[in-house]
Design an enzyme around this catalytic site. Structure first.
Site, PDB file in Angstrom:
ATOM      1  N   CYS A   1       0.843  -1.200   0.000  1.00 19.00           N
ATOM      2  CA  CYS A   1       0.000   0.000   0.000  1.00 19.00           C
ATOM      3  C   CYS A   1       0.881   1.254   0.000  1.00 19.00           C
ATOM      4  O   CYS A   1       1.580   1.496  -0.969  1.00 19.00           O
ATOM      5  CB  CYS A   1      -0.995  -0.043   1.162  1.00 19.00           C
ATOM      6  SG  CYS A   1      -2.381   1.079   0.935  1.00 19.00           S
TER       7      CYS A   1
ATOM      8  N   HIS B   1      -3.697  -4.926  -0.257  1.00 19.49           N
ATOM      9  CA  HIS B   1      -3.193  -5.497   0.990  1.00 19.49           C
ATOM     10  C   HIS B   1      -3.250  -7.022   0.923  1.00 19.49           C
ATOM     11  O   HIS B   1      -4.318  -7.593   1.143  1.00 19.49           O
ATOM     12  CB  HIS B   1      -4.044  -5.022   2.170  1.00 19.49           C
ATOM     13  CG  HIS B   1      -3.781  -3.604   2.558  1.00 19.49           C
ATOM     14  ND1 HIS B   1      -2.860  -3.254   3.504  1.00 19.49           N
ATOM     15  CD2 HIS B   1      -4.314  -2.446   2.105  1.00 19.49           C
ATOM     16  CE1 HIS B   1      -2.824  -1.944   3.632  1.00 19.49           C
ATOM     17  NE2 HIS B   1      -3.705  -1.421   2.791  1.00 19.49           N
TER      18      HIS B   1
ATOM     19  N   GLU C   1      -2.242  -9.057   3.078  1.00 16.31           N
ATOM     20  CA  GLU C   1      -2.568  -9.571   4.422  1.00 16.31           C
ATOM     21  C   GLU C   1      -4.038  -9.354   4.777  1.00 16.31           C
ATOM     22  O   GLU C   1      -4.489  -9.748   5.840  1.00 16.31           O
ATOM     23  CB  GLU C   1      -1.636  -8.918   5.457  1.00 16.31           C
ATOM     24  CG  GLU C   1      -2.001  -7.502   5.904  1.00 16.31           C
ATOM     25  CD  GLU C   1      -1.694  -6.389   4.890  1.00 16.31           C
ATOM     26  OE1 GLU C   1      -1.420  -6.689   3.707  1.00 16.31           O
ATOM     27  OE2 GLU C   1      -1.762  -5.211   5.294  1.00 16.31           O
TER      28      GLU C   1
END
Lengths: 255, 215
Positions: free
Chosen positions: B80, B194, B196
């Site tokens: 990001c 993202h 994650e």
């Protein structure tokens, strides 16, 4: 271009229990919020929204442990709201694993908080939460409520949404108090009015009873739709809702 | 395998740590040049404004350490804002210099779509990843586990424009225009989305990044 929405599970929490009411009243305890969160993640929900619904009354947010546990096994965005009053409160809940915060009461009491949070953590982190109720005094308008729908602010919802964005909110969480918990469809006029008034994404909630309600909300302008009762009472699963959304001509993440 | 996550005072770092630990990696959170210089593999996370992110790295004296390590071939994953900081400069709140690890600039996402209709900024959405930079698929990269068209979670107001088409690893579409979703230059990798926070698809990227770090 085909409209694409996010489907969000809204988990209202009171004293470590997932709860659900109707128009924010008459709360029923439904169990361990982490269990519900895990289930929705596995089913393919796009995002989770945790609200500590009594926090603003006690001036504290009790979701730290729940959020920490959730992000240990759930790899999707998590937004947390309820009782957050300062940049320090926000910093704490982000350090527990939240990605964004939803702020209502404290922003109404002190609108500069919106700017402070946006400057400290970025606009994308600052979600302005608005509880909208149709006004009896102002025909065709809505008033912003706080303290979980108990207190009215005197703010016109549309004006407040615009002001919140100007102050730095990167997203709006718009909930219709009138339609909340009834599972009879959303307040589409409200969704249309707010999504036309601002240029940031708007998460709409309150009244989802089936996939068609989500399709209607998306067509009225919603960028994301928050569901609660329809999922919590196992009326429909996430894949069932998504299938109906896709069948209605609206895009959503495929699972 | 040890993964060194650079902590410069911004954001939720728990999810990225959990994701790497999920695949058996040892994770260290660091904020000193010495720790960065001792790393086997680096992760630069981050949300918020470019200026604040670079100021955080500068304050901790990490900029040169990161540049030195990546020049030596240490793998780095930027996520990001961490991806945007890999580029030469950004126009967010005036022009600010980045780490200069991937040639290119970071610019504001237009507030109208390709047809001139208003579009939402920030762009917050799950969007499909498609191979770019002349690639047919993602094989041989950290995105090897991603089938083109699978979706990941994006939340950003600015987008990277790599100077070289070959550095563009993945694109997505927003408002009818291509947006750089992932960039790769040598062993420096940046994801605008993202991983994650992108469910099983994102976790496959974390897992593959780990494997590439060990190679």
């Amino acid at each position: 271009m085909k409209k694409k929405i996010r489907l969000i599970a809204r988990l209202d929490v009171k004293d470590a229990n997932l709860v659900k009411g109707i128009q924010l009243e008459g709360l029923r305890k439904l169990g361990d919020p982490n269990g519900f969160a895990r289930e929705y993640y596995q089913q393919g929900i796009d995002e989770l929204l945790y609200i500590d619904i009594v926090a603003s009354l006690y001036n504290r947010n009790n979701l730290s442990d729940i959020v920490r546990k959730t992000v240990d096994e759930v790899y999707i965005p998590v937004c947390v709201g309820g009782g957050l009053r300062s940049v320090e409160d926000v910093r704490h809940i982000l350090s527990m694993g939240a990605d964004k915060v939803a702020i209502n009461t404290a922003a109404i009491k002190r609108p500069e908080l919106i700017t402070e949070v946006a400057e400290a953590f970025g606009s994308q982190c600052m979600v302005l939460s608005i509880q909208a109720k149709r006004s009896r005094l102002w025909p065709g308008k809505w008033e912003a409520y706080y303290d979980n729908g108990r207190a009215h602010s005197g703010y016109d919802v549309i004006e407040w949404a615009k002001r919140g964005v100007a102050l730095g909110a990167g997203e709006i969480l718009l909930m219709s108090v009138d339609n909340e918990g009834l599972q009879r469809g959303m307040d589409l006029e409200l969704i249309e009015a707010v999504t036309k008034a601002v240029n940031v994404p708007v998460i709409c909630g309150g009244g989802v009873g089936c996939g068609d309600d989500i399709v209607d909300a998306a067509k009225a302008g919603a960028d994301a739709v928050a569901c609660a009762a329809v999922l919590h009472y196992k009326k429909e699963t996430v894949p069932e809702l998504k299938e109906e959304v896709l069948a209605g001509g609206v895009e959503v993440r495929r699972v | 395998m040890k993964i060194t996550v650079i902590d410069y005072g911004l954001s939720n770092l728990l999810s990225v740590q959990h994701a790497f630990r999920h695949f058996g990696a040892e994770v260290a959170l660091v904020n000193t040049p010495e720790a960065v210089l001792a790393a086997d593999a680096l992760v630069l996370p981050g949300v918020g404004a470019f200026r604040d992110g670079m100021a955080g790295l500068a304050r901790l004296g990490l900029i040169e350490a990161i540049q030195k390590k990546t020049a030596e071939g240490t793998p780095l994953l930027g996520i990001c804002l961490g991806m945007q900081m890999l580029f030469d400069e950004s126009e967010e709140f005036g022009t600010h210099r980045g780490l200069g690890l991937i040639p290119g600039r970071v610019v504001k996402i237009p507030d109208t779509d390709v047809d001139g209709a208003p579009q939402r900024v920030p762009h917050i959405s799950w969007q499909p990843l498609y191979p770019a930079g002349g690639r047919e698929d993602f094989s041989g990269t950290a995105l090897a586990g991603v089938t083109p068209g699978q979706e990941c979670y994006f939340i950003h107001s600015y987008e990277a424009k790599p100077a070289a088409e070959a550095d563009r690893l993945a694109v997505t579409m927003y408002g009818g225009r291509p947006v750089c979703a992932a960039a790769m230059h040598g062993r420096v990798l940046g994801c605008q989305f993202h991983p994650e926070k992108s469910g099983p698809v994102g976790l496959s990227i974390i897992e593959n990044y780990l494997k590439l770090c060990q190679a």
